[in-house]
Design a protein around this motif. Sequence first.
Motif, PDB file in Angstrom:
ATOM      1  N   GLY A 155      -8.379  17.415 -17.434  1.00  0.00           N
ATOM      2  CA  GLY A 155      -8.251  16.264 -18.426  1.00  0.00           C
ATOM      3  C   GLY A 155      -8.947  15.427 -18.386  1.00  0.00           C
ATOM      4  O   GLY A 155     -10.333  15.216 -17.723  1.00  0.00           O
ATOM      5  N   CYS A 156      -9.403  13.932 -18.805  1.00  0.00           N
ATOM      6  CA  CYS A 156     -10.500  12.747 -18.488  1.00  0.00           C
ATOM      7  C   CYS A 156      -9.715  11.601 -18.951  1.00  0.00           C
ATOM      8  O   CYS A 156      -8.904  11.569 -19.481  1.00  0.00           O
ATOM      9  N   ASP A 157      -9.987  10.522 -18.330  1.00  0.00           N
ATOM     10  CA  ASP A 157      -9.193   9.317 -18.045  1.00  0.00           C
ATOM     11  C   ASP A 157     -10.763   8.440 -18.679  1.00  0.00           C
ATOM     12  O   ASP A 157     -10.198   6.932 -18.426  1.00  0.00           O
ATOM     13  N   LYS A 158     -11.790   8.732 -19.078  1.00  0.00           N
ATOM     14  CA  LYS A 158     -12.116   7.880 -19.269  1.00  0.00           C
ATOM     15  C   LYS A 158     -11.805   7.287 -20.680  1.00  0.00           C
ATOM     16  O   LYS A 158     -12.952   6.102 -20.617  1.00  0.00           O
ATOM     17  N   PHE A 159     -11.989   8.106 -21.597  1.00  0.00           N
ATOM     18  CA  PHE A 159     -11.100   7.178 -23.089  1.00  0.00           C
ATOM     19  C   PHE A 159     -12.155   6.686 -23.502  1.00  0.00           C
ATOM     20  O   PHE A 159     -12.523   5.684 -24.009  1.00  0.00           O
ATOM     21  N   CYS A 160     -13.895   7.780 -23.942  1.00  0.00           N
ATOM     22  CA  CYS A 160     -15.170   7.587 -24.970  1.00  0.00           C
ATOM     23  C   CYS A 160     -14.246   6.908 -25.989  1.00  0.00           C
ATOM     24  O   CYS A 160     -12.685   7.392 -26.381  1.00  0.00           O
ATOM     25  N   THR A 161     -14.589   6.194 -26.427  1.00  0.00           N
ATOM     26  CA  THR A 161     -13.616   5.458 -27.813  1.00  0.00           C
ATOM     27  C   THR A 161     -14.337   6.254 -28.881  1.00  0.00           C
ATOM     28  O   THR A 161     -13.540   7.124 -29.884  1.00  0.00           O
ATOM     29  N   PHE A 162     -14.814   7.653 -28.871  1.00  0.00           N
ATOM     30  CA  PHE A 162     -15.358   7.950 -29.813  1.00  0.00           C
ATOM     31  C   PHE A 162     -14.642   9.901 -29.638  1.00  0.00           C
ATOM     32  O   PHE A 162     -14.483  10.442 -30.062  1.00  0.00           O
ATOM     33  N   CYS A 163     -13.805  10.649 -28.367  1.00  0.00           N
ATOM     34  CA  CYS A 163     -13.836  11.759 -27.989  1.00  0.00           C
ATOM     35  C   CYS A 163     -12.195  11.454 -27.887  1.00  0.00           C
ATOM     36  O   CYS A 163     -11.212  10.615 -27.025  1.00  0.00           O
ATOM     37  N   VAL A 164     -11.727  12.771 -28.191  1.00  0.00           N
ATOM     38  CA  VAL A 164     -10.168  13.388 -28.385  1.00  0.00           C
ATOM     39  C   VAL A 164      -9.752  13.884 -27.331  1.00  0.00           C
ATOM     40  O   VAL A 164      -8.718  13.794 -27.011  1.00  0.00           O
ATOM     41  N   VAL A 165     -10.800  14.815 -26.520  1.00  0.00           N
ATOM     42  CA  VAL A 165     -10.403  15.064 -25.172  1.00  0.00           C
ATOM     43  C   VAL A 165      -9.433  14.248 -24.070  1.00  0.00           C
ATOM     44  O   VAL A 165      -8.129  15.244 -24.344  1.00  0.00           O
ATOM     45  N   PRO A 166      -9.014  13.099 -24.043  1.00  0.00           N
ATOM     46  CA  PRO A 166      -7.961  12.489 -23.205  1.00  0.00           C
ATOM     47  C   PRO A 166      -7.153  12.737 -23.595  1.00  0.00           C
ATOM     48  O   PRO A 166      -5.661  13.024 -23.193  1.00  0.00           O
ATOM     49  N   PHE A 167      -6.898  12.884 -24.441  1.00  0.00           N
ATOM     50  CA  PHE A 167      -5.412  13.324 -26.070  1.00  0.00           C
ATOM     51  C   PHE A 167      -5.349  14.620 -26.185  1.00  0.00           C
ATOM     52  O   PHE A 167      -4.347  15.249 -25.860  1.00  0.00           O
TER      53      PHE A 167
END
Length: 449
Positions: A155-167
């Motif tokens: 997972g990832c908590d960074k929420f870079c605005t372009f990135c779908v990974v946290p979702f």
Amino acid sequence: MGKNKVYIETYGCQMNLADSEIVKSILKDKGYDFTEDLNSANVVLLNTCSVRDNAEQRIYGRLGNIKKIKDNNPDTVIGILGCMAERLRKDLIEEKKIVDLVVGPDEYRRLPEFIDTAYAGEKGIGVKLSKTETYDDIIPYRKDGLSAWISVMRGCDKFCTFCVVPFTRGRERSRNLESVVREIEQLSERGFKEVTLLGQNVNSYNDNGRDFADLLAACAVVDRSMRVRFTTSHPQDLSDKLLYTIAEHENLCNYIHLPVQSGSDRILELMNRTYTIEHYLNLIDKARKIIPGVSFSTDIISGFPTETEEDHQMTLEVMRKVRYDGAYMFKYSPREGTKAYKMKDDVPEEVKGRRLSEIIDLQQKISYEINQQLIGNSEIILVEGFSKKSDEFLAGRTDTNKVAIFPATEGIRAGDYVKIRITKATSATLFGEVEEMVSLSETKVNKTG
Ligand code: 5AD
Ligand code: SF4
């Protein structure tokens, strides 16, 4: 006849490769076998990637081919795993009638159950994300070899605005340190020579206060003749302690993948990357002081919303300043659900393309120059086997992850370390001559715990 032959195809990042090995382990436990032949499979699984639209389009294309298999044999179960399963969920089944299973990254334990559901003629859907699942207790199914992936956090908590990974991969969570060490011990006993610790942002690894530097140090002492690599680091969280740890241990590779994404502070802010270029360059300087000879690779996105020619020039400038050994370079691709998706995708396709070519050309030139400077140097190579083109040559990698080719020599085999002198170089490959066999270290440290 049993219905137990599974075919898996994996797309996207190394996390997905590692996940496919977890999936195989779960299925193997339930009596499934694996085939490399799509046509003889009872279950076809695609472990998918959603990071850019073209990744998803490729998988849709592949589903088109696979449809023929289902036409010939309607009993075949077709499943989508991974990020696309998570992102598209039921829609995937409704849109693509051939899909029987949709299982996201945190639901693989239930995959056998979903396959049974599909055999019973219903659709199997498992897309819940978990705050705790790390598959800690599952030993990934791996063929013997030299190099293994180990996922240490999910997972990832960074929420870079372009990135779908946290979702698609959910919240950050770390595996227990001892379980990672145990896995490396087992790999060492099986003769593996290299592990790569994986996470979307390994620097936020945290197992009850034990951080990523602690984990790396614990992994390094398991077997001094094993190289330990890791990816990916976020520039905000790369600690001094981590740099000193890398410097201290010979078998922790001097190679850091440190995505910069853009050279413009304004764009970085819109991306929610939470650092400035000044911070980033200071970090690079510091790392070079603490770890002499460290090399860097990066990720770069061209054409993020509102990116001007000036922003683009700043990206080229940061590349010239850092002089990366390598880079993964992409055109911005809007992903539904992300913050950037709400911004206008206003850089025209041809401008994105032209900027990307300029970025690629510059990187190629820099990689070539860096490699040319290595001519005459000695490098220690972990031999991986014959080169792709000829059995008269062996291929391996340097500590800094560069491919090196040298003449096959009696007594040198895959898994050996050799010192070679570099005689020739292109932007992607080093060529050399054997100087001597070496051992990364003779000492095999006793098992921990
Ligand atoms: N468009 C283009 N590139 C992207 N990446 C992630 N999301 C996107 C996107 N929407 C790139 C970033 C990241 C790498 C894994 O993929 O550079 O670091
Ligand atoms: Fe995506 Fe940013 Fe997390 Fe990397 S750090 S996975 S780019 S949100």
